[in-house]
Design a protein around this motif. Structure first.
Motif, mmCIF file in Angstrom:
data_model
loop_
_atom_site.group_PDB
_atom_site.id
_atom_site.type_symbol
_atom_site.label_atom_id
_atom_site.label_comp_id
_atom_site.label_asym_id
_atom_site.label_seq_id
_atom_site.Cartn_x
_atom_site.Cartn_y
_atom_site.Cartn_z
ATOM 1 N N PHE A 14 55.767 7.202 37.347
ATOM 2 C CA PHE A 14 55.912 6.857 38.753
ATOM 3 C C PHE A 14 57.243 7.352 39.278
ATOM 4 O O PHE A 14 58.219 7.446 38.532
ATOM 5 C CB PHE A 14 55.790 5.341 38.944
ATOM 6 N N ASN A 16 59.140 8.930 43.327
ATOM 7 C CA ASN A 16 59.151 8.932 44.790
ATOM 8 C C ASN A 16 58.886 10.321 45.334
ATOM 9 O O ASN A 16 59.355 11.310 44.783
ATOM 10 C CB ASN A 16 60.517 8.471 45.312
ATOM 11 N N ARG A 17 58.131 10.364 46.442
ATOM 12 C CA ARG A 17 58.063 11.576 47.257
ATOM 13 C C ARG A 17 59.263 11.517 48.171
ATOM 14 O O ARG A 17 59.560 10.449 48.720
ATOM 15 C CB ARG A 17 56.809 11.567 48.116
ATOM 16 N N SER A 19 60.716 13.202 51.597
ATOM 17 C CA SER A 19 60.401 14.080 52.719
ATOM 18 C C SER A 19 61.633 14.876 53.131
ATOM 19 O O SER A 19 62.733 14.679 52.600
ATOM 20 C CB SER A 19 59.909 13.251 53.900
ATOM 21 N N ARG A 24 61.726 7.998 51.412
ATOM 22 C CA ARG A 24 61.089 7.921 50.098
ATOM 23 C C ARG A 24 59.821 7.073 50.150
ATOM 24 O O ARG A 24 59.832 5.975 50.704
ATOM 25 C CB ARG A 24 62.056 7.312 49.087
ATOM 26 N N THR A 25 58.752 7.602 49.592
ATOM 27 C CA THR A 25 57.504 6.857 49.423
ATOM 28 C C THR A 25 57.070 7.036 47.978
ATOM 29 O O THR A 25 57.395 8.028 47.331
ATOM 30 C CB THR A 25 56.397 7.374 50.359
ATOM 31 N N SER A 26 56.360 6.031 47.457
ATOM 32 C CA SER A 26 56.011 6.114 46.051
ATOM 33 C C SER A 26 54.914 7.115 45.783
ATOM 34 O O SER A 26 54.081 7.395 46.629
ATOM 35 C CB SER A 26 55.599 4.774 45.473
ATOM 36 N N ARG A 27 54.939 7.651 44.570
ATOM 37 C CA ARG A 27 53.921 8.591 44.124
ATOM 38 C C ARG A 27 53.674 8.385 42.645
ATOM 39 O O ARG A 27 54.407 7.651 41.986
ATOM 40 C CB ARG A 27 54.351 10.027 44.397
ATOM 41 N N ARG A 28 52.656 9.055 42.142
ATOM 42 C CA ARG A 28 52.237 8.886 40.763
ATOM 43 C C ARG A 28 52.078 10.249 40.116
ATOM 44 O O ARG A 28 51.467 11.134 40.697
ATOM 45 C CB ARG A 28 50.896 8.167 40.799
ATOM 46 N N PHE A 29 52.624 10.420 38.923
ATOM 47 C CA PHE A 29 52.472 11.657 38.157
ATOM 48 C C PHE A 29 51.392 11.400 37.101
ATOM 49 O O PHE A 29 51.664 10.769 36.075
ATOM 50 C CB PHE A 29 53.777 12.039 37.450
ATOM 51 N N ASP A 30 50.173 11.863 37.347
ATOM 52 C CA ASP A 30 49.074 11.625 36.406
ATOM 53 C C ASP A 30 49.073 12.661 35.296
ATOM 54 O O ASP A 30 49.363 13.835 35.534
ATOM 55 C CB ASP A 30 47.731 11.678 37.138
#
Length: 78
Positions: A14, A16-17, A19, A24-30
């Motif tokens: 997990f 952050n993106r 911009s 910052r918004t959360s993101r997920r690295f699958d």
């Protein structure tokens, strides 16, 4: 189906993106998961595994029998 590799245990990371304005918004690295079907000669049947791309290469090196033994040692039921 959860995003976990049966052999290596790779799970999402997990972060952050960020911009252009630096919000910052959360993101997920699958992990790169693939569903693969292998013939298991000792049991005379096919097994379907959810594996990361790295785990597929590992099975090519160590063989399916050793890989299934490692998966069962981790407590995953096939």
């Amino acid at each position: 189906m959860s995003a976990h590799c049966m052999l290596t245990g790779a799970a999402p990371g997990f972060g952050n993106r960020i911009s252009h304005s630096h919000r910052r918004t959360s993101r997920r690295f699958d992990p790169n998961l693939q569903r693969k079907r292998y013939w298991l000669p000792s049991e005379g049947r096919h097994v379907r595994l959810t594996l990361s791309a790295r785990a597929v290469k590992t099975i090519d090196v160590i063989g399916i029998e050793a890989a299934v033994a490692r998966i069962r040692a981790r407590g995953v039921k096939l």
